[in-house]
Design an enzyme around this catalytic site. Structure first.
Site, PDB file in Angstrom:
ATOM      1  N   ASP A  21      -2.333 -10.116   2.078  1.00  0.00           N
ATOM      2  CA  ASP A  21      -2.993 -10.125   3.387  1.00  0.00           C
ATOM      3  C   ASP A  21      -1.963  -9.878   4.486  1.00  0.00           C
ATOM      4  O   ASP A  21      -0.805 -10.264   4.359  1.00  0.00           O
ATOM      5  CB  ASP A  21      -3.684 -11.484   3.593  1.00  0.00           C
ATOM      6  N   HIS A  38      -1.266  -0.458   5.602  1.00  0.00           N
ATOM      7  CA  HIS A  38      -1.682  -0.340   4.200  1.00  0.00           C
ATOM      8  C   HIS A  38      -0.663   0.483   3.399  1.00  0.00           C
ATOM      9  O   HIS A  38      -0.379   0.203   2.248  1.00  0.00           O
ATOM     10  CB  HIS A  38      -3.066   0.294   4.101  1.00  0.00           C
ATOM     11  N   LEU A 132       4.928  -6.632 -19.067  1.00  0.00           N
ATOM     12  CA  LEU A 132       4.220  -7.272 -17.951  1.00  0.00           C
ATOM     13  C   LEU A 132       2.763  -6.823 -18.009  1.00  0.00           C
ATOM     14  O   LEU A 132       2.479  -5.631 -18.138  1.00  0.00           O
ATOM     15  CB  LEU A 132       4.836  -6.845 -16.608  1.00  0.00           C
TER      16      LEU A 132
HETATM   17  C1  FPP Z   1      -5.195  -7.034   3.577  1.00  0.00           C
HETATM   18  O1  FPP Z   1      -4.647  -6.698   4.799  1.00  0.00           O
HETATM   19  C2  FPP Z   1      -4.994  -6.038   2.537  1.00  0.00           C
HETATM   20  C3  FPP Z   1      -5.989  -5.260   2.011  1.00  0.00           C
HETATM   21  C4  FPP Z   1      -7.379  -5.299   2.459  1.00  0.00           C
HETATM   22  C5  FPP Z   1      -5.795  -4.325   0.931  1.00  0.00           C
HETATM   23  C6  FPP Z   1      -4.463  -4.308   0.244  1.00  0.00           C
HETATM   24  C7  FPP Z   1      -4.092  -2.912   0.066  1.00  0.00           C
HETATM   25  C8  FPP Z   1      -2.874  -2.446  -0.139  1.00  0.00           C
HETATM   26  C9  FPP Z   1      -1.702  -3.309  -0.326  1.00  0.00           C
HETATM   27  C10 FPP Z   1      -2.673  -0.973  -0.173  1.00  0.00           C
HETATM   28  C11 FPP Z   1      -2.399  -0.399  -1.523  1.00  0.00           C
HETATM   29  C12 FPP Z   1      -3.209  -0.979  -2.601  1.00  0.00           C
HETATM   30  C13 FPP Z   1      -3.030  -0.712  -3.911  1.00  0.00           C
HETATM   31  C14 FPP Z   1      -3.838  -1.451  -4.906  1.00  0.00           C
HETATM   32  C15 FPP Z   1      -2.051   0.249  -4.397  1.00  0.00           C
HETATM   33  P1  FPP Z   1      -5.586  -6.690   6.066  1.00  0.00           P
HETATM   34  O2  FPP Z   1      -5.925  -5.276   6.356  1.00  0.00           O
HETATM   35  O3  FPP Z   1      -6.734  -7.593   5.858  1.00  0.00           O
HETATM   36  O4  FPP Z   1      -4.615  -7.272   7.162  1.00  0.00           O
HETATM   37  P2  FPP Z   1      -5.014  -8.101   8.464  1.00  0.00           P
HETATM   38  O5  FPP Z   1      -5.643  -9.377   7.971  1.00  0.00           O
HETATM   39  O6  FPP Z   1      -3.700  -8.332   9.140  1.00  0.00           O
HETATM   40  O7  FPP Z   1      -5.935  -7.244   9.271  1.00  0.00           O
END
Ligand code: FPP
Length: 245
Positions: A21, A38, A132
């Protein structure tokens, strides 16, 4: 510096699950678009896989895209799917070379056909690996997982394969998308939020929960080591009195 030997699997955790997150806030703090967060988050995924391998953690699961994430703006969902394609295309060969077994759990039917093909290719290619066990939860929801397990059990009951009285915890665990995985011992959530957000609801029954202020794109091997140390400290303190584990 902590040597890998200090994190030998003898003392766990055996399965680390991560709620990634803070991508959006990371980008916002830099005056960038959320999508840039992201993208950096994807680099952090590469790092944690490498770190888990180096620390000899047998099972790592990341919450890559929740069932609820489909409700985000279309452009953001498209960007996340684009990154997922990029990740799978660029990483599968490396994962295989490094002895990593890839699994994907969640509502696969909601993903685009080309992504499903990439996933199936990755899972088949790496099926024999055991260094893993790396699982990516995609279009995953903890409640949805329990619902689909209940549906499987209902079908088995109709087919006469189980009786209602025979349904126990193992019968449910065996029908969850995580059937092949041990329950997580440690669930980490980044970005300071302290919620489970419909992740491993059933599976986390006895997990230690560790919340870190680090935003996901900044997540490093040191953060993982810190969480493991904290996990072991808690285990040492409470291990002797908790018997029901
Ligand atoms: C939360 O941050 C994260 C996500 C919704 C998705 C996680 C995605 C990645 C790490 C990108 C690549 C993924 C893979 C599987 C290769 P948020 O957008 O909710 O952050 P915020 O709470 O600060 O708005």
């Amino acid at each position: 510096m902590v040597a890998a030997a200090d994190f030998s699997t003898d003392t766990g955790p055996r399965h680390v699950a991560v709620i990634m997150d803070g991508n959006g806030r990371w980008a916002q703090a830099r005056g960038m678009f959320r999508t840039a967060g992201h993208r950096s988050g994807m680099e952090a995924v590469r790092r944690i896989v490498e770190s888990a391998r180096a620390l000899e953690i047998p099972y790592l699961t990341i919450f890559g895209f929740s069932a609820e994430n489909w409700g985000r703006p279309v452009e953001e969902v498209e960007e996340l799917m684009l990154l997922l394609r990029l990740y799978l295309r660029s990483e599968i060969a490396d994962l295989h070379k490094n002895g990593v077994r890839l699994r994907v759990i969640g509502e696969r039917s909601r993903l685009a056909a080309d992504i499903v093909n990439l996933i199936e290719h990755g899972e088949t290619l790496t099926a024999g690996n055991s260094k893993l066990n790396f699982t990516v939860a995609l279009s995953y929801g903890g409640r949805q997982d329990v619902v689909q397990a209940a549906q499987k059990l209902a079908e088995a009951a109709i087919a006469g394969e189980v009786t209602p009285q025979s349904i126990d915890q193992d019968a449910i665990s065996a029908r969850l998308w995580t059937a092949e995985l041990p329950d997580p011992d440690l669930v980490i959530r980044t970005s300071g939020e302290q919620r489970i957000s419909n992740f491993f609801l059933w599976q986390s029954a006895y997990a230690e929960l560790i919340f870190l202020d680090t935003l996901w794109p900044d997540f490093s091997k040191a953060d993982l080591e810190h969480a493991i140390r904290e996990f072991r400290r808690r285990e040492r303190r409470y291990g002797a009195v908790v018997t029901n584990r």
